[in-house]
Write a protein that holds these residues in place. Structure first.
Motif, PDB file in Angstrom:
ATOM      1  N   CYS A  70       0.858  -1.183   0.000  1.00 29.08           N
ATOM      2  CA  CYS A  70       0.000   0.000   0.000  1.00 29.08           C
ATOM      3  C   CYS A  70       0.900   1.241   0.000  1.00 29.08           C
ATOM      4  O   CYS A  70       1.732   1.410   0.884  1.00 29.08           O
ATOM      5  N   VAL A  71       0.755   2.089  -1.040  1.00 31.15           N
ATOM      6  CA  VAL A  71       1.577   3.297  -1.159  1.00 31.15           C
ATOM      7  C   VAL A  71       0.747   4.510  -0.764  1.00 31.15           C
ATOM      8  O   VAL A  71      -0.318   4.761  -1.333  1.00 31.15           O
ATOM      9  N   ILE A  72       1.238   5.258   0.224  1.00 30.97           N
ATOM     10  CA  ILE A  72       0.517   6.421   0.744  1.00 30.97           C
ATOM     11  C   ILE A  72       1.290   7.690   0.374  1.00 30.97           C
ATOM     12  O   ILE A  72       2.474   7.803   0.684  1.00 30.97           O
ATOM     13  N   THR A  73       0.648   8.616  -0.323  1.00 31.61           N
ATOM     14  CA  THR A  73       1.346   9.846  -0.727  1.00 31.61           C
ATOM     15  C   THR A  73       0.529  11.067  -0.348  1.00 31.61           C
ATOM     16  O   THR A  73      -0.680  10.986  -0.171  1.00 31.61           O
ATOM     17  N   ASP A  74       1.190  12.239  -0.253  1.00 29.44           N
ATOM     18  CA  ASP A  74       0.404  13.449  -0.008  1.00 29.44           C
ATOM     19  C   ASP A  74       0.202  14.199  -1.319  1.00 29.44           C
ATOM     20  O   ASP A  74       0.656  13.795  -2.381  1.00 29.44           O
ATOM     21  N   ALA A  75      -0.512  15.325  -1.224  1.00 30.64           N
ATOM     22  CA  ALA A  75      -1.003  15.978  -2.436  1.00 30.64           C
ATOM     23  C   ALA A  75       0.010  16.943  -3.066  1.00 30.64           C
ATOM     24  O   ALA A  75      -0.198  17.413  -4.179  1.00 30.64           O
ATOM     25  N   ASN A  76       1.092  17.231  -2.390  1.00 29.99           N
ATOM     26  CA  ASN A  76       2.147  18.086  -2.944  1.00 29.99           C
ATOM     27  C   ASN A  76       2.500  17.601  -4.356  1.00 29.99           C
ATOM     28  O   ASN A  76       2.657  16.415  -4.605  1.00 29.99           O
ATOM     29  N   GLU A  77       2.634  18.569  -5.266  1.00 26.38           N
ATOM     30  CA  GLU A  77       2.706  18.209  -6.681  1.00 26.38           C
ATOM     31  C   GLU A  77       3.877  17.264  -7.005  1.00 26.38           C
ATOM     32  O   GLU A  77       3.703  16.242  -7.668  1.00 26.38           O
ATOM     33  N   THR A  78       5.078  17.633  -6.510  1.00 20.10           N
ATOM     34  CA  THR A  78       6.240  16.788  -6.810  1.00 20.10           C
ATOM     35  C   THR A  78       6.100  15.424  -6.154  1.00 20.10           C
ATOM     36  O   THR A  78       6.391  14.391  -6.751  1.00 20.10           O
ATOM     37  N   VAL A  79       5.661  15.452  -4.904  1.00 20.25           N
ATOM     38  CA  VAL A  79       5.470  14.185  -4.197  1.00 20.25           C
ATOM     39  C   VAL A  79       4.466  13.330  -4.965  1.00 20.25           C
ATOM     40  O   VAL A  79       4.660  12.130  -5.142  1.00 20.25           O
ATOM     41  N   ALA A  80       3.398  14.009  -5.449  1.00 24.53           N
ATOM     42  CA  ALA A  80       2.365  13.271  -6.170  1.00 24.53           C
ATOM     43  C   ALA A  80       2.929  12.633  -7.435  1.00 24.53           C
ATOM     44  O   ALA A  80       2.546  11.527  -7.807  1.00 24.53           O
ATOM     45  N   GLN A  81       3.876  13.340  -8.075  1.00 27.67           N
ATOM     46  CA  GLN A  81       4.467  12.787  -9.301  1.00 27.67           C
ATOM     47  C   GLN A  81       5.229  11.496  -8.993  1.00 27.67           C
ATOM     48  O   GLN A  81       5.080  10.487  -9.683  1.00 27.67           O
ATOM     49  N   VAL A  82       6.045  11.548  -7.961  1.00 25.83           N
ATOM     50  CA  VAL A  82       6.758  10.329  -7.546  1.00 25.83           C
ATOM     51  C   VAL A  82       5.756   9.301  -7.038  1.00 25.83           C
ATOM     52  O   VAL A  82       5.861   8.110  -7.340  1.00 25.83           O
ATOM     53  N   GLY A  83       4.765   9.806  -6.299  1.00 28.13           N
ATOM     54  CA  GLY A  83       3.720   8.927  -5.779  1.00 28.13           C
ATOM     55  C   GLY A  83       2.945   8.250  -6.889  1.00 28.13           C
ATOM     56  O   GLY A  83       2.305   7.221  -6.680  1.00 28.13           O
ATOM     57  N   PHE A  84       3.015   8.819  -8.086  1.00 26.65           N
ATOM     58  CA  PHE A  84       2.371   8.175  -9.226  1.00 26.65           C
ATOM     59  C   PHE A  84       3.336   7.202  -9.915  1.00 26.65           C
ATOM     60  O   PHE A  84       2.984   6.075 -10.239  1.00 26.65           O
ATOM     61  N   LEU A  85       4.579   7.679 -10.116  1.00 26.37           N
ATOM     62  CA  LEU A  85       5.584   6.861 -10.823  1.00 26.37           C
ATOM     63  C   LEU A  85       5.938   5.585 -10.054  1.00 26.37           C
ATOM     64  O   LEU A  85       6.052   4.512 -10.631  1.00 26.37           O
ATOM     65  N   LEU A  86       6.138   5.746  -8.742  1.00 22.90           N
ATOM     66  CA  LEU A  86       6.608   4.624  -7.929  1.00 22.90           C
ATOM     67  C   LEU A  86       5.668   3.415  -8.008  1.00 22.90           C
ATOM     68  O   LEU A  86       6.121   2.289  -8.281  1.00 22.90           O
ATOM     69  N   PRO A  87       4.342   3.628  -7.823  1.00 22.22           N
ATOM     70  CA  PRO A  87       3.441   2.463  -7.954  1.00 22.22           C
ATOM     71  C   PRO A  87       3.507   1.828  -9.343  1.00 22.22           C
ATOM     72  O   PRO A  87       3.388   0.605  -9.458  1.00 22.22           O
ATOM     73  N   GLU A  88       3.742   2.653 -10.388  1.00 24.79           N
ATOM     74  CA  GLU A  88       3.834   2.092 -11.744  1.00 24.79           C
ATOM     75  C   GLU A  88       4.971   1.072 -11.821  1.00 24.79           C
ATOM     76  O   GLU A  88       4.837   0.016 -12.423  1.00 24.79           O
TER      77      GLU A  88
END
Lengths: 411, 411
Positions: free
Chosen positions: A248-266
């Motif tokens: 389970c990957v938990i990320t916050d809404a900060n834009e850069t964090v969200a980008q990594v939070g999107f890439l990492l699960p991929e």
């Protein structure tokens, strides 16, 4: 769901000394991922709602150990019974609590079908249990079998080959087995002391004393019995494998964090099932609880705060409230996304020490915390860095190494 | 040393498809610690000087794979032979290279005794090989046996139990087996197509066609056959265990370094055999070579230089010159002792990146490099820190995790 709608209970003989394992601890009490094997076998029965009572038969000197295990791992519906000096005598004692008032403080309700399963076969599935129970209801007795791995030979008195058996005609008799209670109980009452002292096979007793030809049911490879040290290694690896199926990957809404939070699960999705949750969702108890109840044992929190102990602490509290860390260690990876662009990443020894201290405390709750740094500096390198982070996350999840907790790895 | 002073060769059937393993790769070609299982079995034969030729029989589509394995892992005295469609036909083909000129480009010298061993039993020891060879010389045939783990049952046509065998009277027939060459070759020449297609047991053929009652020799538990996925897990753990028996600690003469260099081995000795070497000794090729030849697969270099790549590089060169990293991955832990007393340990991302790059390069040589930081600030905390360092070193050695190379851990 209930196979045939009959009352079913289970007896687990756990009185063996495990001498083939070559250690001081009997194999059923050897810990795998921090939990004794017998607890896995109990859990395998307990999660099946149609099994009423679970009788664990242990030798007198291990009764307290077994009671402690039941309490520590929250097992329910379990009765501990004192075993005899052989396997058959122990099983017989286990059966007596359903039939003889003087034997137990309170007589348990007699089941129509009783399952007999070894405490050292931790991976038994509901499917095979249901099959042997159904077959026992119809035939009086039933047992799981497997193809023979080696040819079986008979030796003559001089230690030379007498004959070898045709492999295709024989099977290895495994567990679980199931019996109409009255059949197996009668067999034990009728059988001789020689049977009780030197026999090993319940199916044989049912045949000999009750003329019941057991139905043989093809089982799966995971029914194997933990016998040697190598089997303990195998059990450990299989359990680690089973725990590494989902993250389970938990990320916050900060834009850069969200980008990594999107890439990492991929990247992770190529190797493992991934659930993604935003921090705000993660603050919603019910959403996380639904993930917990899905038996997820791995969590990754992505954020841009150095040493995000507070964020991690909150998840630790939620995990503690759930049953998740009770049965298996949970991996919790705190990913720190450094977006400062500094070339020199600097961290104080005191900060590192405080992460380690936190991880040591959390480990007592059976939660393994690791740190992972991802530097977001050059967007062109981001893919490579995230790929490397995913590989490290997978390695931490698969290994579940308790010695590496509190370390800060760098992707 | 040579058992009975007779010429001995070995045939390893490696033609199976490994369908019970449930993967696309036949089990003998599955990699364990980066090396196919068959290579372990070959190595187990090759290290025994009294075994002349080692015949590996593989299916036609795997001949090139097998030749590549022999070249990559530097195996000697090995001849690759094309197998038949069944195990018996493959073994027969393997034997033919000693007897039939038309079968191989050059006829190998016929042994008096031939060992037959499975490619998927990697842990065979010289002791049991010697025992079966001696027994074969005397009795004409011999094979390793083990006690049965499960009761063996015979099923009737209706899928119900017909009878169960008395466990004590039977044994599992395992490998290695050995035969007078003339006995087993005659048996194969005499036997029927049905035997060649459906039989599995060489001892049976020797009995049926040559009236040779094989001597049964009690083997050790490590003779087991890698059959299921769990067996691969077990093999991996056993090999890791075998590689974690000894560590070589290299320190320089600086006083503080020397103190840690003294304390660290003391802690490690509680868990592993430790050799200590000073840097000056380590520059002496012959001293390190003697450690290499003792099959040490783990090295710890303690120094007070940040990112001591040069120091580590020198050891890497020496390891490369030896045979050590050829057969198993070597763990090399570079311990950096920070005696600056700074509270804030600071390291540039570029420095970390260069350690990782170095580790990635070195991994291609089958050497796994990890970094470990010990801060020497408060002498009263030194014992605790060194204890923690020893635990991390043991974890790195036992795990040999290739994903964590190039990381800097903190004790």
């Amino acid at each position: 769901m209930e196979p045939g709608g009959v009352p079913v209970s289970a007896v687990l003989p756990a009185g063996g000394s495990g001498e083939r394992l070559g250690g001081a601890t009997p194999k059923q009490f050897c810990a795998v991922q921090g939990r004794p094997l017998v607890s896995y076998a109990v859990r395998a029965m307990e999660r099946i709602s149609w099994i009423s009572d679970i009788i664990v038969v242990v030798s007198p000197e291990n009764i307290e150990t077994m009671k402690t295990i039941i309490e520590k791992f929250g097992h329910k519906r379990v009765t501990v019974v004192e075993g005899g000096i052989t396997r058959h005598r122990s099983i017989f004692n286990g059966l007596k609590v359903f039939a003889e008032k003087e034997f137990s403080s309170h007589l348990l309700q007699k089941p129509e079908v009783v399952i007999i399963h070894d405490a050292v076969r931790p991976f038994v599935e509901e499917d095979i249990l249901s099959k042997v129970v159904m077959a026992a209801k119809e035939h009086g007795a039933a047992g799981a079998i497997r193809p023979l791995v080696s040819t079986v030979v008979a030796s003559a008195a001089d230690g030379c080959l007498d004959h070898s058996l045709e492999r295709a005609r024989y099977r290895a008799s495994e567990m679980p087995q199931a019996f109409l209670f009255d059949v197996i109980y009668e067999a034990y009452q009728q059988c001789t002391d020689y049977d009780l002292d030197y026999g090993t096979e319940c199916l044989h007793l049912a045949l000999k004393y009750c003329k019941t030809n057991a139905k043989l049911v093809e089982g799966t490879a995971d029914l194997w019995k933990v016998t040697y040290k190598r089997d303990l290694y195998a059990a450990e690896s299989i359990i680690k494998d089973n725990l590494s199926q989902e993250v389970c990957v938990i990320t916050d809404a900060n834009e850069t964090v969200a980008q990594v939070g999107f890439l990492l699960p991929e990247y992770l999705k190529r190797q493992i099932k991934v659930e993604t949750v935003s921090i705000s969702q993660s603050r919603n108890d019910s959403h996380l609880q639904s993930i917990f109840s899905g038996q997820c044992y791995n969590f990754v929190c992505v954020n841009d705060k150095k040493c995000a102990i507070q964020e991690t602490q909150q998840l630790v509290h939620m995990l503690e409230k759930s049953d998740i860390p009770l049965l298996h260690p949970v991996v919790l990876i705190s990913v720190y996304l450094d977006i400062s662009g500094n070339n020199s990443f600097s961290i104080g020894m005191e900060e590192l020490a405080s992460i380690k201290k936190f991880a040591r405390e959390t480990k007592k709750k059976n939660i393994l915390v690791y740190g992972l740094l991802i530097q977001y500096k050059d967007p062109s390198l981001l893919q490579e860095t995230v790929n490397s982070a995913a590989a490290l996350i997978m390695a931490l999840i698969k290994d579940r190494n308790p010695e590496l907790i509190g370390q800060l790895l760098v992707a």
